[in-house]
Write an enzyme that holds these catalytic residues in place. Structure first.
Site, mmCIF file in Angstrom:
data_model
loop_
_atom_site.group_PDB
_atom_site.id
_atom_site.type_symbol
_atom_site.label_atom_id
_atom_site.label_comp_id
_atom_site.label_asym_id
_atom_site.label_seq_id
_atom_site.Cartn_x
_atom_site.Cartn_y
_atom_site.Cartn_z
ATOM 1 N N ASN A 265 -4.551 10.808 -1.569
ATOM 2 C CA ASN A 265 -5.130 10.060 -0.593
ATOM 3 C C ASN A 265 -6.928 9.970 -1.291
ATOM 4 O OD1 ASN A 265 -7.119 8.345 1.610
ATOM 5 N ND2 ASN A 265 -4.894 6.735 1.062
ATOM 6 N N SER A 266 -7.258 8.654 -1.797
ATOM 7 C CA SER A 266 -8.219 8.894 -2.597
ATOM 8 C C SER A 266 -9.682 9.116 -0.606
ATOM 9 C CB SER A 266 -9.159 7.322 -2.514
ATOM 10 O OG SER A 266 -7.924 7.035 -3.612
ATOM 11 N N ASP B 85 0.973 10.128 2.081
ATOM 12 C CA ASP B 85 0.262 9.526 1.085
ATOM 13 C C ASP B 85 0.044 10.643 -0.631
ATOM 14 O OD1 ASP B 85 -0.291 7.428 -0.584
ATOM 15 O OD2 ASP B 85 -2.350 7.360 -0.036
ATOM 16 N N LYS C 198 -0.353 12.871 -6.286
ATOM 17 C CA LYS C 198 -2.053 12.277 -6.505
ATOM 18 C C LYS C 198 -1.884 12.246 -4.321
ATOM 19 C CE LYS C 198 -2.539 8.899 -3.788
ATOM 20 N NZ LYS C 198 -2.833 7.561 -3.909
ATOM 21 N N SER D 247 1.124 -0.948 0.196
ATOM 22 C CA SER D 247 0.183 0.088 -0.443
ATOM 23 C C SER D 247 1.075 1.280 0.040
ATOM 24 C CB SER D 247 -0.685 0.080 1.495
ATOM 25 O OG SER D 247 -1.378 1.399 1.986
ATOM 26 N N GLY D 248 0.767 2.483 -0.937
ATOM 27 C CA GLY D 248 1.405 3.658 -1.015
ATOM 28 C C GLY D 248 0.749 4.248 0.384
ATOM 29 N N LEU D 249 -0.259 4.286 1.134
ATOM 30 C CA LEU D 249 -0.935 4.985 2.459
ATOM 31 C C LEU D 249 0.236 4.194 3.125
ATOM 32 C CD1 LEU D 249 -2.623 6.476 3.604
ATOM 33 C CD2 LEU D 249 -3.924 5.179 4.174
ATOM 34 N N GLU E 163 -3.163 4.283 -10.934
ATOM 35 C CA GLU E 163 -4.552 5.238 -10.906
ATOM 36 C C GLU E 163 -4.592 6.268 -11.807
ATOM 37 O OE1 GLU E 163 -4.212 5.591 -6.935
ATOM 38 O OE2 GLU E 163 -4.699 7.515 -6.470
ATOM 39 N N HIS F 70 -12.724 1.896 -7.539
ATOM 40 C CA HIS F 70 -12.274 2.711 -6.120
ATOM 41 C C HIS F 70 -13.876 3.048 -5.903
ATOM 42 C CE1 HIS F 70 -10.792 2.657 -2.427
ATOM 43 N NE2 HIS F 70 -9.771 3.935 -2.254
ATOM 44 N N ASP G 203 0.711 4.249 -7.114
ATOM 45 C CA ASP G 203 -0.269 5.651 -7.426
ATOM 46 C C ASP G 203 -0.179 5.541 -9.065
ATOM 47 O OD1 ASP G 203 -0.178 5.624 -4.874
ATOM 48 O OD2 ASP G 203 1.831 6.872 -4.999
ATOM 49 N N ASP H 166 1.134 -0.983 -5.430
ATOM 50 C CA ASP H 166 0.286 0.431 -5.452
ATOM 51 C C ASP H 166 1.005 1.653 -5.824
ATOM 52 O OD1 ASP H 166 -1.116 2.658 -5.374
ATOM 53 O OD2 ASP H 166 -1.027 2.438 -3.062
ATOM 54 N N ARG I 117 -6.579 1.591 -12.688
ATOM 55 C CA ARG I 117 -7.208 1.926 -11.431
ATOM 56 C C ARG I 117 -8.122 2.786 -11.728
ATOM 57 N NH1 ARG I 117 -5.124 3.082 -5.230
ATOM 58 N NH2 ARG I 117 -6.402 5.014 -4.181
HETATM 59 C C1 SPV Z 1 -3.038 2.166 -0.361
HETATM 60 O O1 SPV Z 1 -3.883 1.574 0.216
HETATM 61 O O2 SPV Z 1 -2.398 3.265 -0.890
HETATM 62 C C2 SPV Z 1 -4.606 2.561 -1.199
HETATM 63 C C3 SPV Z 1 -5.608 2.743 -0.905
HETATM 64 O O3 SPV Z 1 -4.104 3.288 -2.575
HETATM 65 S S1 SPV Z 1 -6.064 3.779 -0.745
HETATM 66 O O4 SPV Z 1 -5.957 3.963 0.467
HETATM 67 O O5 SPV Z 1 -8.129 3.308 -0.466
HETATM 68 O O6 SPV Z 1 -6.584 4.496 -1.426
HETATM 69 MG MG MG Z 2 -2.402 4.118 -2.255
#
Ligand code: SPV
Ligand code: MG
Length: 293
Positions: A118-119, A54, A116, A42-44, A110, A185, A83, A81, A154
């Site tokens: 975080n979503s 993130d 980017k 995971s990027g986060l 994505e 997502h 990004d 991930d 994504r």
């Molecule tokens: C991550 O885990 O970094 C993701 C999922 O990309 S989210 O945090 O839902 O964007």
């Molecule tokens: Mg991410």
């Protein structure tokens, strides 16, 4: 099977595969030893574990070191991930070439704008043009160093406030560009957006989802909707934060580690995690004279 072949198989077989998040080699090992067949890098959580936000504060070169440690430590495939690809199509090419060398099985890209956000944050969720993102997917597929490396495209259409039509339009374009799977997502607290997408999806590319916000969805729903891979995207990191804060607080208050010793992993647990016994066996084979007493 290579790790990339394993990932391709998990994406394309009829069962739902659950992938759990890892953010370093130790958490990746725990994911594997628990029985999961796939790791989400995971990027986060990788960013947070390194003290960063993130939003691409870390470069792909910073992160590849981490991916390599995770891949070296484990035998199951890692989906990284990626990004937005850390820049334009050229950064995507460099990233994908390097990920293959690091032992990573696939990358998720994505369709937002670099850097980017975080979503789940309520700002900066603009989408890139379809044309630019299609170019990134093509660049990724053309640059992969192993034939089975998987590129997951994504779409953040729902995250950016666009509707089903835009999400589907993008997903079909990304499949056409060569994506091995589509991740759709949603930040809704119910599965409704994802459900509407899955029911309309006529493509051949398998679907991947991230039910962080709609976590109350019964798991049999995923199979019914034809979803291939479910990413539990951040849960080990979140679990570790609670555990570390709790123990840090107790040690601070009690000015002793005696009371918490039985509630944390033993030293033997650490030795087992990194397979200390294997080194002993190797010493008997390769270093039998016991020279290092
Ligand atoms: C991550 O885990 O970094 C993701 C999922 O990309 S989210 O945090 O839902 O964007
Ligand atoms: Mg991410």
């Amino acid at each position: 099977m290579t790790k990339a072949q394993q990932l391709k198989h998990l994406l394309n077989n009829d069962e739902v595969t659950y992938a759990l998040e890892a953010h370093h080699a130790a958490s990746a090992l725990i994911v594997e030893k628990t029985g999961f067949k796939m790791i989400w890098a995971s990027g986060l959580t990788l960013s947070a574990a390194l003290g960063h936000r993130d939003c691409n504060e870390l470069s792909w070169t910073n992160l590849c070191d981490q991916f390599e440690y995770m891949a070296d430590a484990t035998n199951i495939p890692i989906l990284v991930d990626g990004d937005t690809g850390f820049g334009n199509f050229n950064n995507v090419r460099m990233l994908v070439r390097k990920l293959g060398k690091c032992g990573v099985a696939g990358v998720c890209l994505e369709d937002k704008i670099f850097p980017k956000t975080n979503s789940f944050l309520p700002y900066n969720q603009s989408l890139s043009s379809i044309e630019e993102f299609v170019g990134k997917i093509q660049a990724a597929k053309d640059s992969q160093t192993t034939p089975d490396f998987c590129v997951v495209a994504r779409t953040e259409a729902f995250i950016s406030g666009q509707g089903l039509e835009e999400a589907l339009k993008r997903a079909y374009a990304y499949q056409e560009a060569g994506a091995d799977a589509i991740l759709v997502h949603s930040k809704k607290s119910t599965i409704e957006e994802i459900e509407s997408f899955c029911k309309c999806w006529n493509g051949s590319a398998p679907l991947v989802i991230v039910p962080t916000k709609y976590a109350s969805t019964p798991s049999d729903t995923y199979q019914k909707l034809g979803i291939s891979v479910v990413l539990w995207a951040n849960h080990l990191f979140r679990a570790s934060l609670i555990a570390m804060r709790d123990i840090a607080g107790r040690i601070f208050r009690e000015q002793s580690v005696h009371g918490i010793d039985s509630q944390i992993a033993s030293l033997n647990d650490i030795f087992e995690l990194v397979d200390e016994n294997e080194l002993k066996r190797a010493e008997q084979k390769y270093f039998p004279l016991n020279l290092n007493v």
